[in-house]
Design an enzyme around this catalytic site. Structure first.
Site, PDB file in Angstrom:
ATOM      1  N   LEU A  38       5.185 -15.137   6.734  1.00 28.71           N
ATOM      2  CA  LEU A  38       4.976 -14.412   6.745  1.00 28.71           C
ATOM      3  C   LEU A  38       4.024 -13.073   5.571  1.00 28.71           C
ATOM      4  O   LEU A  38       3.464 -13.649   4.948  1.00 28.71           O
ATOM      5  CB  LEU A  38       6.762 -13.595   6.952  1.00 28.71           C
ATOM      6  CG  LEU A  38       7.228 -14.192   7.591  1.00 28.71           C
ATOM      7  CD1 LEU A  38       8.257 -14.178   7.830  1.00 28.71           C
ATOM      8  CD2 LEU A  38       7.353 -14.189   9.249  1.00 28.71           C
ATOM      9  N   GLY A 115       1.498 -13.990  20.034  1.00 28.56           N
ATOM     10  CA  GLY A 115       2.641 -12.608  21.447  1.00 28.56           C
ATOM     11  C   GLY A 115       1.709 -12.279  22.405  1.00 28.56           C
ATOM     12  O   GLY A 115       0.515 -12.002  21.579  1.00 28.56           O
ATOM     13  N   GLY A 176     -21.723  -2.885   1.410  1.00 27.94           N
ATOM     14  CA  GLY A 176     -20.658  -2.007   1.613  1.00 27.94           C
ATOM     15  C   GLY A 176     -20.151  -1.414   0.299  1.00 27.94           C
ATOM     16  O   GLY A 176     -19.142  -1.981  -0.244  1.00 27.94           O
ATOM     17  N   VAL A 179     -13.783   0.513  -0.524  1.00 25.56           N
ATOM     18  CA  VAL A 179     -12.632   0.216  -0.931  1.00 25.56           C
ATOM     19  C   VAL A 179     -13.155  -1.513  -1.392  1.00 25.56           C
ATOM     20  O   VAL A 179     -12.525  -2.007  -2.742  1.00 25.56           O
ATOM     21  CB  VAL A 179     -11.103   0.312  -0.727  1.00 25.56           C
ATOM     22  CG1 VAL A 179     -10.141  -0.363  -1.709  1.00 25.56           C
ATOM     23  CG2 VAL A 179     -11.027   1.492  -0.285  1.00 25.56           C
ATOM     24  N   ALA A 266     -18.266  -5.862   3.747  1.00 22.65           N
ATOM     25  CA  ALA A 266     -17.375  -5.016   3.391  1.00 22.65           C
ATOM     26  C   ALA A 266     -17.440  -3.085   4.422  1.00 22.65           C
ATOM     27  O   ALA A 266     -17.454  -2.488   3.438  1.00 22.65           O
ATOM     28  CB  ALA A 266     -17.008  -4.478   1.884  1.00 22.65           C
ATOM     29  N   ASP A 309      -2.853  -0.490  11.301  1.00 23.61           N
ATOM     30  CA  ASP A 309      -4.097  -0.233  11.786  1.00 23.61           C
ATOM     31  C   ASP A 309      -4.452  -0.433  13.072  1.00 23.61           C
ATOM     32  O   ASP A 309      -5.680   0.176  13.205  1.00 23.61           O
ATOM     33  CB  ASP A 309      -4.229  -2.208  10.998  1.00 23.61           C
ATOM     34  CG  ASP A 309      -4.562  -1.678   9.615  1.00 23.61           C
ATOM     35  OD1 ASP A 309      -4.260  -0.710   9.389  1.00 23.61           O
ATOM     36  OD2 ASP A 309      -5.313  -2.480   8.622  1.00 23.61           O
ATOM     37  N   ALA A 317      -2.087  -0.277   3.652  1.00 18.08           N
ATOM     38  CA  ALA A 317      -1.082  -1.174   4.095  1.00 18.08           C
ATOM     39  C   ALA A 317       0.471   0.064   4.511  1.00 18.08           C
ATOM     40  O   ALA A 317       1.415  -0.077   4.909  1.00 18.08           O
ATOM     41  CB  ALA A 317      -0.489  -2.120   2.915  1.00 18.08           C
ATOM     42  N   HIS A 441       6.496  11.847 -24.215  1.00 17.32           N
ATOM     43  CA  HIS A 441       5.408  10.815 -24.700  1.00 17.32           C
ATOM     44  C   HIS A 441       5.442   9.982 -25.855  1.00 17.32           C
ATOM     45  O   HIS A 441       6.687   9.712 -26.532  1.00 17.32           O
ATOM     46  CB  HIS A 441       4.597  11.946 -26.373  1.00 17.32           C
ATOM     47  CG  HIS A 441       4.103  12.660 -27.097  1.00 17.32           C
ATOM     48  ND1 HIS A 441       2.722  12.143 -26.765  1.00 17.32           N
ATOM     49  CD2 HIS A 441       3.520  11.675 -28.377  1.00 17.32           C
ATOM     50  CE1 HIS A 441       1.865  11.643 -27.665  1.00 17.32           C
ATOM     51  NE2 HIS A 441       2.825  11.320 -29.327  1.00 17.32           N
TER      52      HIS A 441
HETATM   53  P1  NAI Z   1     -14.480   1.177   3.893  1.00 17.19           P
HETATM   54  O1  NAI Z   1     -14.578   2.019   5.460  1.00 17.19           O
HETATM   55  O2  NAI Z   1     -13.703   1.727   2.844  1.00 17.19           O
HETATM   56  O3  NAI Z   1     -15.909   1.295   3.354  1.00 17.19           O
HETATM   57  C1  NAI Z   1     -17.619   0.362   4.299  1.00 17.19           C
HETATM   58  C2  NAI Z   1     -18.587   0.670   3.627  1.00 17.19           C
HETATM   59  O4  NAI Z   1     -19.598   0.170   4.297  1.00 17.19           O
HETATM   60  C3  NAI Z   1     -18.555   2.639   3.733  1.00 17.19           C
HETATM   61  O5  NAI Z   1     -19.408   3.198   2.834  1.00 17.19           O
HETATM   62  C4  NAI Z   1     -20.031   2.014   4.937  1.00 17.19           C
HETATM   63  O6  NAI Z   1     -20.683   3.734   4.492  1.00 17.19           O
HETATM   64  C5  NAI Z   1     -21.025   1.318   4.727  1.00 17.19           C
HETATM   65  N1  NAI Z   1     -21.812   0.272   5.659  1.00 17.19           N
HETATM   66  C6  NAI Z   1     -21.413   0.627   6.976  1.00 17.19           C
HETATM   67  N2  NAI Z   1     -22.395   0.379   7.447  1.00 17.19           N
HETATM   68  C7  NAI Z   1     -23.550  -0.586   6.681  1.00 17.19           C
HETATM   69  C8  NAI Z   1     -24.835  -0.654   6.915  1.00 17.19           C
HETATM   70  N3  NAI Z   1     -25.515  -1.201   7.834  1.00 17.19           N
HETATM   71  N4  NAI Z   1     -25.530  -1.037   5.547  1.00 17.19           N
HETATM   72  C9  NAI Z   1     -24.945  -0.760   3.812  1.00 17.19           C
HETATM   73  N5  NAI Z   1     -23.511   0.129   4.281  1.00 17.19           N
HETATM   74  C10 NAI Z   1     -22.727  -0.171   5.066  1.00 17.19           C
HETATM   75  O7  NAI Z   1     -14.693  -0.272   4.513  1.00 17.19           O
HETATM   76  P2  NAI Z   1     -13.992  -1.513   3.235  1.00 17.19           P
HETATM   77  O8  NAI Z   1     -14.139  -1.571   1.697  1.00 17.19           O
HETATM   78  O9  NAI Z   1     -14.348  -3.071   4.402  1.00 17.19           O
HETATM   79  O10 NAI Z   1     -11.909  -1.606   3.695  1.00 17.19           O
HETATM   80  C11 NAI Z   1     -11.857  -1.670   4.958  1.00 17.19           C
HETATM   81  C12 NAI Z   1     -10.600  -1.075   4.558  1.00 17.19           C
HETATM   82  O11 NAI Z   1      -9.149  -1.943   4.155  1.00 17.19           O
HETATM   83  C13 NAI Z   1      -9.990  -0.147   4.610  1.00 17.19           C
HETATM   84  O12 NAI Z   1      -9.731   0.808   5.743  1.00 17.19           O
HETATM   85  C14 NAI Z   1      -9.414   0.062   3.433  1.00 17.19           C
HETATM   86  O13 NAI Z   1      -8.958   1.412   2.705  1.00 17.19           O
HETATM   87  C15 NAI Z   1      -8.598  -0.925   2.916  1.00 17.19           C
HETATM   88  N6  NAI Z   1      -8.477  -1.764   1.701  1.00 17.19           N
HETATM   89  C16 NAI Z   1      -7.976  -0.814   1.184  1.00 17.19           C
HETATM   90  C17 NAI Z   1      -7.321  -1.238   0.278  1.00 17.19           C
HETATM   91  C18 NAI Z   1      -6.927   0.103  -1.507  1.00 17.19           C
HETATM   92  O14 NAI Z   1      -6.017   0.365  -0.839  1.00 17.19           O
HETATM   93  N7  NAI Z   1      -6.634  -1.071  -2.229  1.00 17.19           N
HETATM   94  C19 NAI Z   1      -8.090  -2.488  -0.510  1.00 17.19           C
HETATM   95  C20 NAI Z   1      -9.118  -3.152   0.028  1.00 17.19           C
HETATM   96  C21 NAI Z   1      -9.277  -2.487   2.089  1.00 17.19           C
END
Ligand code: NAI
Length: 462
Positions: A38, A115, A176, A179, A266, A309, A317, A441
Site C-alpha cells: 500500500l 480496478g 527538467g 522538484v 523529470a 493527482d 501528496a 531561543h
Molecule cells: P515539474 O513540473 O516540477 O518540473 C518539470 C520541469 O521540466 C519543468 O521545469 C519544465 O520546464 C521542464 N521541461 C519540460 N520539458 C522540457 C524539455 N523538453 N527540455 C528541458 N526541460 C523540460 O516536474 P517533476 O520534477 O517531474 O515533478 C513531477 C510532480 O511531482 C510535480 O508536480 C511535483 O510537485 C511532484 N513532486 C513533488 C515533490 C515534493 O513535493 N517534494 C517531490 C517529487 C515530485
C-alpha cells in the site's frame, strides 16, 4: 458479492487517507490496489524512498564538509550503495506496513488487483465485481515523458528507476529542473556523480518566487550541480549503455549533445487513469487529461468522485490527503473545505526550500500593494552553530493591512518552518501576530519571527 458504502481506487496518500476518514465516519470501505504494497507512488517509489536517500547522502555531505571543523576527526565514511538501498527499502517497508496496520485497525478491506468501473455503482477487480454506493478515484499519476524519449528504467530512467540504480553513475543528465530533478540530482551529486540539469525555461523550479529560485540555483551550483537553462531537450539515444541527450539552446537555436551514464527524465507527471473505463462511463476530462470535478470532488457521473493527482491542482501528496479527507466528509453529508491558497510546497534538498501562497511575481501581476519582510539565517544563532547559515525567510504581506499573503523559505528545516506561517494564514493573521508571538531561543523558528518583525519596525538581529 460484498457491497460497500465506498470503494476507493488507489492506495496512495489520497486514497488511503480517504478510506480511513470514511471508516472513521462509519462507512463500510474497501480500497482497490494493484501494487504488492500500500502507499502508492509516494510511499513506494516517490516521497519516502527519495527522502531516505536524501537523508543518507546529506549525512555523507556533513561528514565530508563539516565534521572536521566540529572536532570530529577521521576519514569521511565511504559509500556502501547496496546497504544504502537496503536502508531505503526498509524505510519504505516500515511505512507501507504501517498502512496495512491502519487498514486492519479501521476494518478497511484491501481488494488486491487493478480496478475498473464497469458502470456507476460497481467496481471490478479481476473477475470479481463489487457494489459501491460511492466510488472515489484516487489512482494518482505517472511520469510524463517527452516524445522521442524511450525510458528503459536502466540507462534512461524516471524517478522510479533513479531510486534503484544498480550503482552510482559517474555522470547523470537530468532533464527538467523541477522538484524531482533537483532532489534526485542532489542525491547523486553528493554521491560523486557529475550532474548536469537541462531545463527548458530560463530559471529553475517554475512558479517559485524568482529571488528564491536564483538563490537556490547558486547554492546547488556550489554543491557541484551544473545547469543548462533555456534549452529544449529533443531526444535521447542509448548506445553501449551510455545515453546521449540532444537539445536546442532556445536563444540562438544552436544544437548540442551531452552524453552520460544515466539520464533522469523529470519533466512532470500526468494523471494515471488507464484501464479504469472512464471513456465508456462518459466521465468528463479537462484538456490536460485530468478528471473534471466540482467543488465537492464529484465527477459528472453520479456516485463517482475523484481526488489527488487525477484532478486539477498541484500534484502533491498532502494536497491529495486533504482532498481525501474532504471527499469522505462530503459523502458523509458534511461541508468540508480545502483552502487551496494555503497549500505548502517543499523541496527536500539541502538546504530545503519551502513556499506557501503568493510570490512577488503573482502579486505584481495582480497589481497588489505588498511589503516584503526578510531575514537571513546568518543572523540566526542556531543556524550558525549548525553550519546552516545559508538562505533566508521572506514574508510577503499586504501593504495596508499587514495580512500575510505568502512566504518563501530557503534554509535549514524550511519544510517544517513553513507550517507556522500556514497556520497564521489560515487564521488570516498579520505579520505582527507572528512578530508578537514569543519564539524559543535558540531555534530556527526565530528567523520566521524576525522576518515578521522586518515587515514592521525592523528585525533585531541584522
Ligand atoms: P515539474 O513540473 O516540477 O518540473 C518539470 C520541469 O521540466 C519543468 O521545469 C519544465 O520546464 C521542464 N521541461 C519540460 N520539458 C522540457 C524539455 N523538453 N527540455 C528541458 N526541460 C523540460 O516536474 P517533476 O520534477 O517531474 O515533478 C513531477 C510532480 O511531482 C510535480 O508536480 C511535483 O510537485 C511532484 N513532486 C513533488 C515533490 C515534493 O513535493 N517534494 C517531490 C517529487 C515530485
Amino acid at each position: 458479492m460484498s457491497s460497500y458504502d465506498v470503494i476507493v481506487i488507489g492506495a496512495g496518500p489520497g486514497g488511503y487517507v480517504s478510506a480511513i476518514r470514511c471508516a472513521q465516519l462509519g462507512m463500510k470501505v474497501a480500497v482497490v490496489e494493484g501494487r504488492e504494497t500500500l502507499g502508492g507512488t509516494c510511499l513506494n517509489v516517490g516521497c519516502i524512498p527519495s527522502k531516505a536517500l536524501l537523508h543518507a547522502t546529506h549525512m555523507l555531505h556533513e561528514a565530508e564538509h563539516n565534521f572536521a571543523e566540529m572536532g570530529l576527526k577521521g576519514k569521511a565514511p565511504s559509500v556502501d550503495w547496496k546497504q544504502m538501498i537496503s536502508y531505503k527499502e526498509k524505510t519504505v517497508g516500515q511505512n507501507t506496513g504501517g498502512i496495512e496496520f491502519l487498514f486492519k485497525k479501521n476494518k478497511i478491506d484491501w481488494l488486491k488487483g487493478w480496478g475498473s468501473i464497469p458502470e456507476a455503482g460497481k467496481v471490478k477487480v479481476g473477475d470479481d465485481v463489487y457494489d459501491a454506493k460511492n466510488i472515489i478515484i484516487a489512482s494518482g499519476s505517472e511520469a510524463s515523458v517527452l516524445p522521442g524519449i524511450e525510458v528503459d528504467e536502466k540507462t534512461v530512467v524516471t524517478s522510479t528507476g533513479a531510486l534503484t540504480l544498480p550503482k552510482v553513475p559517474k555522470s547523470l543528465v537530468v532533464i527538467g529542473a523541477g522538484v524531482i530533478g533537483l532532489e534526485l540530482g542532489s542525491v547523486y551529486a553528493r554521491l560523486g556523480a557529475e550532474v548536469t540539469v537541462i531545463e527548458y525555461l530560463d530559471a529553475i523550479t517554475p512558479g517559485m518566487d524568482a529571488e528564491i529560485a536564483r538563490q537556490f540555483q547558486k547554492m546547488l551550483t556550489k554543491q557541484g550541480l551544473k545547469f543548462t537553462l533555456g534549452a529544449a531537450v529533443q531526444g535521447v539515444e542509448v548506445k553501449n549503455n551510455k545515453a546521449t541527450v540532444s537539445y536546442v539552446v532556445r536563444k540562438d537555436e544552436s544544437e548540442h549533445t551531452i552524453t552520460a551514464d544515466t539520464v533522469l527524465v523529470a519533466t512532470g507527471r500526468k494523471p494515471y487513469t488507464t484501464g479504469l473505463g472512464l471513456d465508456a462511463l462518459g466521465v468528463a476530462l479537462t484538456e490536460r487529461g485530468q478528471i473534471k470535478t466540482d467543488a465537492s470532488y464529484a465527477t459528472n457521473v453520479p456516485g463517482i468522485y475523484a481526488i489527488g493527482d487525477t484532478i486539477e491542482g498541484p500534484m502533491l501528496a498532502h494536497k491529495a490527503e486533504d482532498e481525501g479527507m474532504a471527499v469522505a466528509e462530503v459523502i458523509a453529508g458534511q461541508k468540508p473545505h480545502v483552502n487551496y491558497g494555503v497549500i505548502p510546497g517543499v523541496i527536500y534538498t539541502h538546504p530545503e526550500v519551502s513556499n506557501v501562497g503568493e510570490t512577488e511575481e503573482t502579486l505584481k501581476a495582480a497589481g497588489r500593494a505588498y511589503k516584503v519582510g526578510k531575514f537571513p539565517f546568518l543572523g540566526n544563532a542556531r543556524a550558525k552553530a549548525n553550519f546552516a547559515g545559508d538562505g533566508f525567510v521572506k514574508l510577503l504581506v499586504d501593504a495596508q493591512t499587514d495580512r500575510i499573503l505568502g512566504a518563501h523559505i530557503i534554509g535549514p528545516m524550511a519544510g517544517d518552518l513553513i507550517h507556522e506561517i500556514c497556520v497564521a494564514m489560515e487564521f488570516g493573521a498579520a505579520a505582527e501576530d507572528i512578530a508578537r508571538t514569543c519564539h524559543a531561543h535558540p531555534t530556527y523558528s526565530e528567523a520566521v519571527r524576525e522576518a515578521a518583525l522586518a515587515c514592521g519596525d525592523g528585525a533585531i538581529h541584522v
